[in-house]
Scaffold this active site. Sequence first.
Site, PDB file in Angstrom:
ATOM      1  N   ASP A  11       0.878  -1.176   0.000  1.00  0.00           N
ATOM      2  CA  ASP A  11       0.000   0.000   0.000  1.00  0.00           C
ATOM      3  C   ASP A  11       0.910   1.218   0.000  1.00  0.00           C
ATOM      4  OD1 ASP A  11      -1.558   2.176   0.631  1.00  0.00           O
ATOM      5  OD2 ASP A  11      -2.449   1.296   2.433  1.00  0.00           O
ATOM      6  N   TYR A 236       1.844   0.661  14.973  1.00  0.00           N
ATOM      7  CA  TYR A 236       0.859   0.456  13.915  1.00  0.00           C
ATOM      8  C   TYR A 236       1.125   1.407  12.749  1.00  0.00           C
ATOM      9  CZ  TYR A 236      -3.480   0.064  11.368  1.00  0.00           C
ATOM     10  OH  TYR A 236      -4.397  -0.134  10.373  1.00  0.00           O
ATOM     11  N   LYS A 239      -2.521  -2.033   8.184  1.00  0.00           N
ATOM     12  CA  LYS A 239      -2.727  -3.466   8.349  1.00  0.00           C
ATOM     13  C   LYS A 239      -1.927  -4.207   7.289  1.00  0.00           C
ATOM     14  CE  LYS A 239      -4.738  -6.050  11.359  1.00  0.00           C
ATOM     15  NZ  LYS A 239      -4.393  -5.940  12.766  1.00  0.00           N
ATOM     16  N   GLN A 249      -4.947 -27.665  -8.858  1.00  0.00           N
ATOM     17  CA  GLN A 249      -5.331 -28.770  -9.741  1.00  0.00           C
ATOM     18  C   GLN A 249      -4.406 -29.993  -9.623  1.00  0.00           C
ATOM     19  OE1 GLN A 249      -8.233 -28.557 -10.916  1.00  0.00           O
ATOM     20  NE2 GLN A 249      -8.462 -27.293 -12.708  1.00  0.00           N
ATOM     21  N   TYR A 356      -0.272  -1.624  19.578  1.00  0.00           N
ATOM     22  CA  TYR A 356       0.605  -1.016  18.573  1.00  0.00           C
ATOM     23  C   TYR A 356       0.023   0.288  18.038  1.00  0.00           C
ATOM     24  CZ  TYR A 356       2.787  -5.585  18.628  1.00  0.00           C
ATOM     25  OH  TYR A 356       3.417  -6.727  19.013  1.00  0.00           O
TER      26      TYR A 356
HETATM   27 MG    MG Z   1      -3.933   1.769   3.515  1.00  0.00          MG
HETATM   28 MG    MG Z   2      -4.401  -2.089   2.394  1.00  0.00          MG
END
Ligand code: MG
Ligand code: MG
Length: 376
Positions: A11, A236, A239, A249, A356
């Site tokens: 991200d 933090y 996420k 398979q 966090y």
């Molecule tokens: Mg984000």
């Molecule tokens: Mg994300």
Amino acid sequence: MKLTVSVIKADVGSIGGHTQPTKKMVQAVKKKIDGAIKKKLLIDGMVTFTGDDLCLIMSHKKGNDHKDIHTLAWDSFISATKYAEECGCYGAGQDLLADAPSGNVRGAGPGVAEITFDFNKKEPRPAETFMVFAADKCGPGAYNLPIFLAFADPMYCAGLMLPKMIKGFRFEIIDMNNVKGGDHVITLDAPDDLYEIAMLLRDGERFGIKAIYSREYDEQTASLSTDRLHSIAGKYTGKDDPVALIRTQGIFPAPEELLSPFVKVPFVGGDSRGSHNMPLMPVAINTPVTGPYCLPIVSALGFSITPSGRFSDQFTDFFDNPAWDFVRLKAQEKAIEIRQQGWYGNAMLPYDELEYSGFKVTMNKLLKKFKVVKRK
Ligand code: MG
Ligand code: MG
């Protein structure tokens, strides 16, 4: 010939909140990938997004953890970050936690899933197919239940009763809270160690599936990203939004067997500010996160690949189908239901996860105000 498929995601910024990357960010990554194909560093490659996470899916002959491939991924994320910064996107460069990683993005923020395998068009793999799962607004534990059920429970994967799979699968499980000295990993066999596996995987905040192997053929079927950003950064920063690469398979579960446990839409840790429990909703690829209180999402793509490492000219987007509409409604109902209790009890994550985040500051201020009153 040995082929490697690398799936690397991060991200690095999104529009108007943690929703989706901009078109220019996606184009910037695509330009890097196309350049690497031209230079023959990659055989094939593409970029997708799931919520605010960009995901690079690449084939090459360099093997796992290769400096050139990881540097390409890092540079791609940097070029997308530049656009994110230019247009004021939220969280520009947020998952790039190191200044410049030393040739490996593991432990520097991006999530990595890679498998290297032999592909000679011979038994037991005359054809090679794989799936890429990408999830947003949740941690690596989001895959614990569905992937366990697909590889260890014949109620979801009847293929486990076939001679090629009846010996079961070997699970590599990682303690994600423990990063001291390297990865803390345990290897357990399904079905023999089924209850021990369940004992660990029930706690998706701490334990995650790192890899899965066929016991009969000693072939790797699954690789999952299990880095926890808070373990790397000590606080933090967003996420972890895990990716999973799974060969399917034949000697491995089929796509339908892998997908069927996702109808459970399990409650997973994540969601708004990474602090809540919410159901995991299956979505089409390139879907932004705009649902009630975020709502964690997961996408699933299927690919075929040639022995020379070229992807099929298009992929199958498994969750982009009306067959999943009812499941999506179920996820929305579960989400609305648990949101009725807001901050209370298991609607939010336990305190050791919130430790966090900024919630810790509020809590610590309150703890200091407690006074000891002696009992009479
Ligand atoms: Mg984000
Ligand atoms: Mg994300």
